[in-house]
Design a protein around this motif. Structure first.
Motif, PDB file in Angstrom:
ATOM      1  N   ARG A 296       4.363   9.460  11.752  1.00 57.95           N
ATOM      2  CA  ARG A 296       4.412  10.367  10.608  1.00 57.95           C
ATOM      3  C   ARG A 296       4.799  11.787  11.010  1.00 57.95           C
ATOM      4  O   ARG A 296       4.367  12.262  12.057  1.00 57.95           O
TER       5      ARG A 296
ATOM      6  N   HIS B  36       4.680   0.165  -0.146  1.00 52.89           N
ATOM      7  CA  HIS B  36       5.494  -0.521   0.862  1.00 52.89           C
ATOM      8  C   HIS B  36       4.588  -1.460   1.651  1.00 52.89           C
ATOM      9  O   HIS B  36       3.367  -1.430   1.500  1.00 52.89           O
TER      10      HIS B  36
ATOM     11  N   ASP C 232       0.537   5.025   2.023  1.00 55.60           N
ATOM     12  CA  ASP C 232      -0.338   5.682   3.007  1.00 55.60           C
ATOM     13  C   ASP C 232      -1.178   6.770   2.329  1.00 55.60           C
ATOM     14  O   ASP C 232      -2.320   7.017   2.718  1.00 55.60           O
TER      15      ASP C 232
ATOM     16  N   HIS D 290       0.861  -1.201   0.000  1.00 53.17           N
ATOM     17  CA  HIS D 290       0.000   0.000   0.000  1.00 53.17           C
ATOM     18  C   HIS D 290       0.889   1.240   0.000  1.00 53.17           C
ATOM     19  O   HIS D 290       2.097   1.147   0.239  1.00 53.17           O
TER      20      HIS D 290
HETATM   21 FE   LIG Z   1       2.262   2.408   5.384  1.00 58.11          FE
END
Ligand SMILES: [Fe+2]
Ligand SMILES: O=C(O)CCC(=O)C(=O)O
Length: 280
Positions: free
Chosen positions: A240, A223, A145, A143
């Motif tokens: 993040r 990733h 993000d 995926h």
């Molecule tokens: Fe991720």
């Protein structure tokens, strides 16, 4: 790859960024990530020792003398079924420690400031991933993000607390592979993440990161991870970061993100109101 809409790095930074910053920037743009020694090793060790001590307490054991060995061997003590409750208890604990987010930032402050900025928003909750050998219950299929509510301006600081390599680590697609795949996405139709993984598996890199190092990666690139088929348990955290004034997607400032390093002039600007006579 499509031509970049951003200004040319060499032209805009010449003489402004340090040579070391230019080199790190070029590496991050080319590979989609950088791996660096922890900027604050004591902070890293403090987090690892806390993880081990909290987990030992949860299991009714005394504090281990070798945190790394204890974490690597979790699967000798915990069943796959019991793992999620343990993980939730440990996440709750780490996010209740006021010192832990500053310590997490300190392990990569220089890298984050070079690649993201020095006025930063940080995710409020740090995530913990524990992957025991052959456990298939806590996987993250391939995926990006940014496909699910993250802004394209975010990067992930991913920190291992044991040595990680091969399937005990995560994989990421290089920017070129990622661009090729996205261009071909239409052909995939409604295929699953597993089909997508099979198609690109040969071009993915599992990151080899010894304890004591940290990874900052571009989450716009595909990733994920696979079943850990190594003989040790993986322990990693991810969180993040973004430049505080860069665009947000679904994960908002104040809810998901919190400003951590606002500078004086930005605070002043945020609070500033023109006197009414100028607004007529
Ligand atoms: Fe991720
Ligand atoms: O930890 C992993 O294996 C994947 C992490 C991930 O997807 C992320 O931090 O965005």
């Amino acid at each position: 790859m499509a031509p970049s809409r951003a200004p040319d790095i060499a032209a805009t930074s010449a003489g402004f960024l340090d040579p070391a910053e230019v080199a790190m920037t070029a590496q991050f743009l080319k590979q989609g990530y950088v791996i660096q020694p922890a900027a604050d090793r004591l902070a890293l060790d403090r987090i690892r020792d806390h993880l081990a001590a909290t987990t030992a307490r949860y299991l009714g054991e005394s504090v281990p003398s070798d945190s790394g060995d204890f974490l690597n061997r979790l699967h000798e003590k915990v069943s796959g079924e019991a793992l999620n409750d343990l993980r939730l208890a440990v996440i709750q604990d780490i996010n209740a420690q006021a010192w832990l987010r500053p310590a997490y930032f300190a392990v990569a402050r220089n890298t984050i400031e070079t690649l993201i900025g020095n006025e930063l928003a940080m995710q409020r909750r740090i995530n913990l991933s524990i992957q025991m050998p052959h456990d298939d219950k806590s996987l993250l299929p391939v995926h990006a993000d940014v496909w699910s509510g993250d802004s394209a301006f975010e990067a992930v600081l991913w920190v291992p607390f044991v040595d990680v390599f091969a399937t005990k680590s995560m994989f990421i697609a290089a920017p070129e592979t990622n661009a090729e795949m996205q261009a071909r996405f239409k052909a995939f139709g409604d295929q699953s993440a597993e089909d997508l993984y099979r198609d690109i598996a040969g071009q993915l890199t599992f990151l080899d990161i010894p304890y004591g190092h940290v990874l900052l990666f571009n989450q716009n690139l595909m990733h994920g991870n696979r079943v850990n088929t190594e003989s040790e348990t993986r322990w990693t955290m991810n969180c993040r970061f973004k430049s505080v004034l860069s665009p947000y997607a679904d994960k908002k400032l104040g809810e998901f993100f919190e400003p951590i390093t606002l500078r004086a002039m930005t605070r002043i600007g945020m609070d500033h109101e023109l006197p009414t006579r100028f607004e007529e």
